[in-house]
Design a protein around this motif. Structure first.
Motif, PDB file in Angstrom:
ATOM      1  N   LYS A 238      -4.378   1.393   3.361  1.00  0.00           N
ATOM      2  CA  LYS A 238      -3.063   1.087   3.555  1.00  0.00           C
ATOM      3  C   LYS A 238      -2.354   2.319   3.200  1.00  0.00           C
ATOM      4  N   ASN A 239      -2.283   3.135   4.180  1.00  0.00           N
ATOM      5  CA  ASN A 239      -1.597   4.577   4.021  1.00  0.00           C
ATOM      6  C   ASN A 239      -0.174   4.610   4.033  1.00  0.00           C
ATOM      7  N   GLN A 240       0.424   5.482   3.281  1.00  0.00           N
ATOM      8  CA  GLN A 240       2.009   5.480   3.323  1.00  0.00           C
ATOM      9  C   GLN A 240       2.322   6.348   4.400  1.00  0.00           C
ATOM     10  N   TYR A 241       1.558   7.312   4.467  1.00  0.00           N
ATOM     11  CA  TYR A 241       1.803   8.181   5.795  1.00  0.00           C
ATOM     12  C   TYR A 241       0.701   8.259   6.935  1.00  0.00           C
TER      13      TYR A 241
ATOM     14  N   PRO B 114      -0.683   7.184  -6.400  1.00  0.00           N
ATOM     15  CA  PRO B 114       0.357   7.784  -5.571  1.00  0.00           C
ATOM     16  C   PRO B 114       0.313   9.285  -5.452  1.00  0.00           C
TER      17      PRO B 114
END
Length: 199
Positions: free
Chosen positions: A6-9, A182
């Motif tokens: 579940k990547n942020q970028y 993070p």
């Protein structure tokens, strides 16, 4: 079973799909596929192009050799690692060929080689699970690994299996969500511990 990150970028799809699963299907990995994985490792970058990696490989097609390598894996990893049709040990050469001086980058470079192997495996529909949980001294003795080399990690490779083949405690681990620290907790600017301003 898939468990994408579940990547942020945005990241490459192979990076999203790679994960260290515990369940392996009862399906052999062909020599041709293994050679592709090792070819990927072979083309990894390394300090001074020393290529300090070696691999010891055992497959279930040769039960004697498989059991020998399996015996090096710690008891806690054996219930799931024994499902994999391929077991490996990565080994680092601790000195440079060029001048016989210590190579402090050897473990880093072996890790890069295994990463290349891992992403090639992911591309080909396999799973790779690396382990620190193995008996280094036993591996050294069984395989007569000299002092100028150091066993780095045990590695299980195979096609993905279903979680229901695992004991309940491992099944819960297999089905649990993936997590990562993070970015702001490990990327610094200016001084140690100062989060980079662009984050």
């Amino acid at each position: 079973m898939e468990k994408p990150a579940k990547n942020q970028y945005p990241i490459n799809e192979l990076l999203k799909q790679r994960w260290s699963s515990l369940a392996f299907a009862d399906k052999m990995v062909s020599s041709e596929v293994l050679l592709s994985l090792l070819e990927a490792a072979r083309w990894s970058p390394s300090c001074f192009n020393e290529q300090p990696w070696s691999f010891i490989i055992a497959t279930k097609e040769n039960p004697t050799e498989y059991d020998r390598l399996f015996s090096c894996i710690v008891e806690g990893n054996q219930p799931w690692a024994g499902l994999a049709p391929v077991l490996m040990l990565s080994v680092a050469k601790l000195s440079f060929d060029r001048n016989n001086q210590p190579n402090r980058h050897a473990f880093h470079d072996v890790g890069l080689a295994v990463a290349s192997l891992t992403f090639q495996a992911t591309e080909m529909g396999l799973r790779v699970h690396q382990m620190g949980g193995f008996d280094v001294d036993k591996a050294r003795e069984l395989y007569k690994i000299s002092a100028e080399y150091e066993p780095v990690a045990a590695i299980a490779i195979g096609y993905p299996g279903e979680p229901d083949i695992l004991p309940e405690s491992l099944r819960e681990r297999e089905l649990s969500p993936r997590s990562r620290k993070p970015i702001n907790s490990f990327v610094f600017t200016g001084e140690w511990g100062q989060t980079a301003s662009f984050i």
